[in-house]
Scaffold this active site. Structure first.
Site, PDB file in Angstrom:
ATOM      1  N   SER A 114      43.397  32.958  36.603  1.00 50.00           N
ATOM      2  CA  SER A 114      43.684  34.189  37.346  1.00 50.00           C
ATOM      3  C   SER A 114      44.981  33.986  38.114  1.00 50.00           C
ATOM      4  O   SER A 114      45.053  33.155  39.019  1.00 50.00           O
ATOM      5  CB  SER A 114      42.520  34.469  38.288  1.00 50.00           C
ATOM      6  N   HIS A 167      36.713  36.224  48.531  1.00 54.26           N
ATOM      7  CA  HIS A 167      37.033  37.000  47.338  1.00 54.26           C
ATOM      8  C   HIS A 167      36.767  38.482  47.522  1.00 54.26           C
ATOM      9  O   HIS A 167      37.508  39.317  47.000  1.00 54.26           O
ATOM     10  CB  HIS A 167      36.309  36.487  46.091  1.00 54.26           C
ATOM     11  N   HIS A 176      44.588  38.078  34.716  1.00 57.23           N
ATOM     12  CA  HIS A 176      43.647  36.998  34.495  1.00 57.23           C
ATOM     13  C   HIS A 176      43.180  36.982  33.045  1.00 57.23           C
ATOM     14  O   HIS A 176      43.396  37.926  32.292  1.00 57.23           O
ATOM     15  CB  HIS A 176      42.482  37.043  35.505  1.00 57.23           C
TER      16      HIS A 176
END
Lengths: 345, 345
Positions: free
Chosen positions: B210, B290, B314
């Site tokens: 990512s 996150h 990603h």
């Protein structure tokens, strides 16, 4: 650990749950359990509204509603809350619950006639009712010992359930999600009956009542709730109220629960009407205020666990059009599901 | 709007997508497209590590790897990045991509012999390879014009895709998710071959790479990225590196991409090995860092849209054990998938 869907409502799935069987939520949560004989429940919102100058008739109207609630076949539980809406109208909403639709059906005609069938100077009145089967809704509680809403009329609470603390848990807790996407079908319409407007929504509209109770918090936790959490929650509630229509939220009310004497308590709830469960999911998962609330709650409950004194709960319902009733008398046009339709003058 | 799953990989579903057909993402994103003849790809990570005192043999080892990449049947694309790991070792990782497994298979034995088959004083080496079918992985790009990773060897990019900007989009973009839960099966084991350790993982381990590229950002956007986003991203990366094992993350590397002369660029990526896609989903959705990153990205991309100069991408892969290869020579025991197994002295 048990499923939020009780054994007697588990069916052969055509749609999967979002988490695997070995999923372990990071903190405990619980759901309301009805005895298996309960097939459906009724959630009925009786609202009354007025502009800032309170009309003289308000106390009498509320008292008469209480008498109707206390009459034969009345609700097993009701509570009352208030808020000021986007048109600056004061609204008082009494929410009543039954676990037998036949009892409600026997009670409702007279109650309807007494409420939206009876005009009162300076007052708008509305009735918003859902009669979901037990397959059509779910509840969630962060702690035991103080049921709210429909859970008050349930027969008990579950142990720790699996389906929570992840996006999609709400859907996964609704038994119907095992086999049904619950997509919205149809377009709301409105029927005028004298001064009453009856909204006929579409299949699978969604109602959420999501509450918080900070009455047990000590000073540190209370400060955290009031200063860190509540302002973010309020921001999200105001977004839904003022800008929700574009994302499928017909109406949002951020209510303060009242005690038996009509005074504010340290409990509040947001309730909102949605085009679909999917629309509610998308807002919850993507709107910065709610993502922040979710993140904060995850962290908070994961850290404090059972020591947390803040109590959180919600109930989420998806119903067919035949199980809905929306009626408005002398309400302003931004009231509830009136926002879903165009009302000709 | 098109599906992230190209028509030739769409099959009759036994598992549903998480969003309805009328879902509209709040900002555009794109995926890499291979020509239909491509059946599988290869993602091969060649790492080299050493303690803070750089051994003399490092430049020669990297140069020889470049020569192997340039040899017949070598990768169609490779890039290189570096990071300092939790044991304070410097790691340089060269990632190579093929879109024909037969070509890789012809190339790999000699490359393996030259890398993990060749000891070098003071240097650890590792090879981590996945050979997913095109059903087994997905990509996502916030903008067009600068492919990264496996997308460099793709034949083009999609138009705007539907399955993104909601939790579960990652899974929904993987074609195999149409019919398969992709649950982990089995337990990793380790095989010793002299000084080489070969890890044999289980079915359906998951890899995410990512990345972010802030090289095009102007001063205001750059400041926002470096001061507001990057520290939160780093915090999440460090959590996974140091505490990930308990939640199913075997290893996480937060890498700085190097240019052709081995100098740092304004690109970075995190790459991590997971027990399962579900474990990655749970972290992404619940870990405060996150969730904050996701919320910030949603807000940022929804607001700036195509005007954003920060580029995000990603690639996420889930593979059967037979499509994996992990080998470590003289690496410290906290390296990559060695953390998934117990190595006897």
């Amino acid at each position: 650990m048990e499923s939020a869907i009780p054994p007697h409502l588990q069916v052969s799935r055509s749609r999967h749950r979002r988490v695997p069987d070995d999923y372990k939520p990071p903190y405990p949560s619980f759901v309301a359990r009805h005895r298996p004989a309960v097939g459906s429940v009724v959630m009925a919102y009786f609202g009354i509204q007025h502009s800032p100058d309170a009309p003289k008739g308000l106390p009498a109207a509320l008292t008469s509603l209480e008498a109707v609630f206390a009459s034969a076949n009345g609700p097993r539980h009701w509570d009352r809350a208030a808020y000021v809406d986007e048109a600056r109208y004061n609204n008082t909403v009494s929410v009543a619950y039954w676990d037998d639709r036949a009892v409600f059906d026997a009670w409702f005609p007279a109650a309807r006639a007494a409420w939206t069938g009876t005009e009162a100077a300076g007052l708008g009145k509305f009735i918003e009712v859902l009669c979901p089967s037990v397959n059509d809704y779910e509840t969630l509680f962060s702690s035991l010992g103080r049921p709210e809403g429909v859970a008050v009329i349930a027969d008990g609470m579950s142990g720790e359930v699996l389906e929570h603390a992840y996006w999609g848990g709400m859907r996964d807790r609704i038994p119907l999600s095992q086999t049904n996407e619950m997509a919205p079908v149809g377009v709301p319409s409105v029927v005028r009956e004298g001064r009453r407007l009856r909204v006929k929504p579409h299949d699978n509209i969604c109602l959420i009542r999501s509450g918080q109770d900070w009455s047990d918090t000590d000073s540190a936790e209370r400060k955290m709730y009031l200063e860190d959490v509540e302002p973010v929650l309020r921001e999200g509630m105001e977004f839904l109220r003022d800008e929700g229509l574009a994302i499928g939220c017909f109406a949002n009310r951020y209510m303060t629960v009242l005690d038996g004497d009509g005074r504010p308590t340290e409990k509040s709830y947001g309730m909102s009407w949605w085009k679909s469960l999917a629309a509610l999911e998308r807002w919850a998962e993507s709107h910065p205020t709610h993502v922040r609330i979710f993140g904060a709650a995850m962290k908070y409950l994961s850290t404090l666990g059972p020591a947390a004194k803040l109590r959180l709960y919600h109930e989420v319902t998806v119903t067919r059009a035949a199980d809905q009733f929306f009626e408005y008398l002398d309400c302003h046009p931004g009231t509830g599901m009136l926002k879903a339709v165009t009302v000709e003058a």
